[in-house]
Scaffold this motif. Sequence first.
Motif, PDB file in Angstrom:
ATOM      1  N   PRO A 192     -14.535   3.022  -1.321  1.00 45.25           N
ATOM      2  CA  PRO A 192     -14.274   2.135  -2.470  1.00 45.25           C
ATOM      3  C   PRO A 192     -13.262   1.032  -2.182  1.00 45.25           C
ATOM      4  O   PRO A 192     -13.161   0.075  -2.948  1.00 45.25           O
ATOM      5  CB  PRO A 192     -13.741   3.104  -3.537  1.00 45.25           C
ATOM      6  N   HIS A 193     -12.509   1.152  -1.091  1.00 46.33           N
ATOM      7  CA  HIS A 193     -11.518   0.139  -0.753  1.00 46.33           C
ATOM      8  C   HIS A 193     -12.100  -1.013   0.050  1.00 46.33           C
ATOM      9  O   HIS A 193     -11.452  -2.054   0.189  1.00 46.33           O
ATOM     10  CB  HIS A 193     -10.397   0.780   0.073  1.00 46.33           C
ATOM     11  N   LYS A 194     -13.305  -0.862   0.602  1.00 48.11           N
ATOM     12  CA  LYS A 194     -13.843  -1.840   1.534  1.00 48.11           C
ATOM     13  C   LYS A 194     -14.586  -2.951   0.800  1.00 48.11           C
ATOM     14  O   LYS A 194     -15.633  -2.722   0.185  1.00 48.11           O
ATOM     15  CB  LYS A 194     -14.786  -1.177   2.542  1.00 48.11           C
ATOM     16  N   ALA A 195     -14.064  -4.157   0.880  1.00 47.19           N
ATOM     17  CA  ALA A 195     -14.740  -5.303   0.275  1.00 47.19           C
ATOM     18  C   ALA A 195     -16.135  -5.480   0.867  1.00 47.19           C
ATOM     19  O   ALA A 195     -17.078  -5.863   0.157  1.00 47.19           O
ATOM     20  CB  ALA A 195     -13.903  -6.566   0.499  1.00 47.19           C
ATOM     21  N   ASP A 196     -16.280  -5.190   2.135  1.00 45.26           N
ATOM     22  CA  ASP A 196     -17.570  -5.370   2.803  1.00 45.26           C
ATOM     23  C   ASP A 196     -18.662  -4.502   2.178  1.00 45.26           C
ATOM     24  O   ASP A 196     -19.832  -4.891   2.154  1.00 45.26           O
ATOM     25  CB  ASP A 196     -17.436  -5.048   4.293  1.00 45.26           C
ATOM     26  N   ALA A 197     -18.292  -3.321   1.672  1.00 45.55           N
ATOM     27  CA  ALA A 197     -19.279  -2.446   1.036  1.00 45.55           C
ATOM     28  C   ALA A 197     -19.856  -3.113  -0.211  1.00 45.55           C
ATOM     29  O   ALA A 197     -21.066  -3.068  -0.462  1.00 45.55           O
ATOM     30  CB  ALA A 197     -18.640  -1.108   0.678  1.00 45.55           C
TER      31      ALA A 197
ATOM     32  N   ALA B  80      -1.385 -13.952   1.390  1.00 50.51           N
ATOM     33  CA  ALA B  80      -1.617 -12.729   2.160  1.00 50.51           C
ATOM     34  C   ALA B  80      -0.285 -12.138   2.606  1.00 50.51           C
ATOM     35  O   ALA B  80       0.710 -12.849   2.755  1.00 50.51           O
ATOM     36  CB  ALA B  80      -2.484 -13.036   3.378  1.00 50.51           C
ATOM     37  N   GLY B  81      -0.276 -10.839   2.817  1.00 52.80           N
ATOM     38  CA  GLY B  81       0.914 -10.156   3.303  1.00 52.80           C
ATOM     39  C   GLY B  81       0.592  -9.303   4.512  1.00 52.80           C
ATOM     40  O   GLY B  81      -0.546  -9.252   4.973  1.00 52.80           O
ATOM     41  N   ILE B  82       1.602  -8.640   5.037  1.00 55.81           N
ATOM     42  CA  ILE B  82       1.405  -7.742   6.168  1.00 55.81           C
ATOM     43  C   ILE B  82       0.659  -6.502   5.694  1.00 55.81           C
ATOM     44  O   ILE B  82       0.971  -5.935   4.649  1.00 55.81           O
ATOM     45  CB  ILE B  82       2.755  -7.340   6.784  1.00 55.81           C
ATOM     46  N   ARG B  83      -0.339  -6.082   6.453  1.00 59.30           N
ATOM     47  CA  ARG B  83      -1.117  -4.901   6.093  1.00 59.30           C
ATOM     48  C   ARG B  83      -0.372  -3.647   6.527  1.00 59.30           C
ATOM     49  O   ARG B  83       0.143  -3.568   7.633  1.00 59.30           O
ATOM     50  CB  ARG B  83      -2.489  -4.965   6.766  1.00 59.30           C
TER      51      ARG B  83
ATOM     52  N   ASN C 259      -2.939   0.690   5.252  1.00 63.51           N
ATOM     53  CA  ASN C 259      -2.997  -0.405   4.299  1.00 63.51           C
ATOM     54  C   ASN C 259      -3.329   0.067   2.890  1.00 63.51           C
ATOM     55  O   ASN C 259      -2.813  -0.465   1.907  1.00 63.51           O
ATOM     56  CB  ASN C 259      -4.036  -1.427   4.771  1.00 63.51           C
ATOM     57  N   ASN C 260      -4.186   1.073   2.776  1.00 60.63           N
ATOM     58  CA  ASN C 260      -4.646   1.525   1.457  1.00 60.63           C
ATOM     59  C   ASN C 260      -3.907   2.760   0.942  1.00 60.63           C
ATOM     60  O   ASN C 260      -4.295   3.314  -0.086  1.00 60.63           O
ATOM     61  CB  ASN C 260      -6.147   1.826   1.523  1.00 60.63           C
ATOM     62  N   TYR C 261      -2.856   3.170   1.621  1.00 65.45           N
ATOM     63  CA  TYR C 261      -2.198   4.445   1.297  1.00 65.45           C
ATOM     64  C   TYR C 261      -1.708   4.496  -0.149  1.00 65.45           C
ATOM     65  O   TYR C 261      -1.908   5.509  -0.837  1.00 65.45           O
ATOM     66  CB  TYR C 261      -1.029   4.676   2.256  1.00 65.45           C
ATOM     67  N   HIS C 262      -1.085   3.440  -0.614  1.00 63.13           N
ATOM     68  CA  HIS C 262      -0.464   3.468  -1.940  1.00 63.13           C
ATOM     69  C   HIS C 262      -1.441   3.104  -3.058  1.00 63.13           C
ATOM     70  O   HIS C 262      -1.115   3.255  -4.232  1.00 63.13           O
ATOM     71  CB  HIS C 262       0.743   2.516  -1.977  1.00 63.13           C
TER      72      HIS C 262
ATOM     73  N   SER D 167      -7.171  -7.359  -2.576  1.00 64.48           N
ATOM     74  CA  SER D 167      -6.487  -6.069  -2.614  1.00 64.48           C
ATOM     75  C   SER D 167      -6.385  -5.462  -1.222  1.00 64.48           C
ATOM     76  O   SER D 167      -5.362  -4.888  -0.844  1.00 64.48           O
ATOM     77  CB  SER D 167      -7.231  -5.114  -3.550  1.00 64.48           C
ATOM     78  N   GLU D 168      -7.469  -5.619  -0.447  1.00 66.31           N
ATOM     79  CA  GLU D 168      -7.498  -5.067   0.915  1.00 66.31           C
ATOM     80  C   GLU D 168      -6.696  -5.926   1.892  1.00 66.31           C
ATOM     81  O   GLU D 168      -6.377  -5.495   2.996  1.00 66.31           O
ATOM     82  CB  GLU D 168      -8.949  -4.973   1.385  1.00 66.31           C
TER      83      GLU D 168
END
Length: 388
Positions: free
Chosen positions: A330-335, A22-25, A50-53, A365-366
Motif C-alpha cells: 500500500p505504500h508503493k506509488a508504482d502499484a 522532498a526530504g531525506i528518505r 522510509n515507511n516505518y512511521h 508520501s513515499e
Amino acid sequence: MFKQIMFITIMLVIVNTNNVKAGIRGSVTDDGLHSKILNEQRDLLIHLPNNYHRYTSRQYPVLYLLDGQRNLRHTAGTLDILNQDNKAQEMIIVAINNTHRTRDFTPTYDQSYNQWGISGGADNFLDFIENELVPYVNKKYRTNNFKIISGHSLGGLLAIYALHSRAHLFQAHFAFSPSLWWHDQVVFKQTEDFFAKTTKLNNYLYTNLGNEDGPMLSSYERYLALLDAHALEGFRYNADLDTSETHGSTALAGQALAYRGLHASLQAPQDVIDQGIAMITKFYKAQSEIYGYEIKPSYRAVNSLGYEALQQKDFSTAIQMFKDNVKNYPHKADAYDSLADGLEANGDLHKALEMRDLVIKKSISENIENNAYKTRRANLLQLLKETR
C-alpha cells in the motif's frame, strides 16, 4: 460551468504537488545499551526505513552492521535505491559502533597481533548480539524473524564464523574481504566440520574479495572450494573476485550485489512465475513458513503478470493483479500507477484519473521522483478533454 470548476480544481492539485519539497528518505537515531556480557556500553546507530512511521503495523528484517559508524551511510543509501527499484526489501539497520574491534571480531587469541588489541572475543560478542542486542532491538522496534549480519575484513571473518558456529542466529551473511587467514586459517577446522555434518541450511551468503593477494587470497580461494564442494539444501550463496576494487572498497562495491543476491534468493523462480498467480502465492506461503514471518508475493512478479494480461486484453485479470499488489504494497506509488494503467486500458477513464491523483499523493508520501506520474496524469486529462 461544472466542468470548468473541475478543471481549475485539477490544475490547482498539480500546482500544489509541484510545490512540495522532498526530504531525506528514512531516519537515523542514536541508541545504545549496556552489555553485561561485555561489561561495557555499546552505542548504536539505528536507521529506520522510509515507511516505518507511516505504516505502523508493518514489521521489518534487521541488518546488524559491523563497523557501524564507517559503513552506515553507504549501506543505508544503497538499500534505499534498490528498494525503490524492487530489488531489495526495506530493513531496519542496526549499526554497531566499535569499542574493541579486534577483540570482538576474532574467534581466537593470537599474540602476534597484540598491536591491534587483544583478540579472541568473537564468541562473547556473538553472545552479546544473540542474548542482549537482538532481544533489545526486537522489543523496541517492529522486527520480524529475519536477521542479517554484514561485516568487512575482520568483520567479514566474524560474519562467516557466525554462519558456521551458530547458523540459527542470522538468516543471511554478508562478508566483504573476509580475513579468513586469521591465526593460520584457524576457522577452517570448524568450517569443514560444519559442512561435513550439515545437509540442509535455509540461509544466504554473499562474499567478495578485491585485488588482494597472499594469505588473504589463498584463504578466500580455500573457502570458495569448500562452498563449491558442498551443495546444502536451501543454502544460496554468491561469491565475487573483483580485482578492480581494493581491500578498503570491497564493502562499498559488494553491498548492492549482496542485497540483490539476497533478494533474488527469496524470490519465486521463473518456472513458478510462469505457472501463474496461484503457484506464486503457494511459493511465498511456503517461504513464510520456512522463515517464520509473512513474506508477500513478489511485487515485480505479480506486476509483470498483470501487464502480460493487459497485453492480452484480459483487463479483469490484469486489474485484479494490480489490486492485489496495491493491497500487499500500500505504500508503493508504482502499484497505484499500474492499477491506473489497467483502468485506463479498460476504458474506465474517470476511475483511472482518481487513481492517477492517488499515485501523486502516494509518491509525495513515499518521497520519490514523480515526474513520470505527473506526465501520465496530464496525458489522461488531455484524453478526457478530447472525449468529453
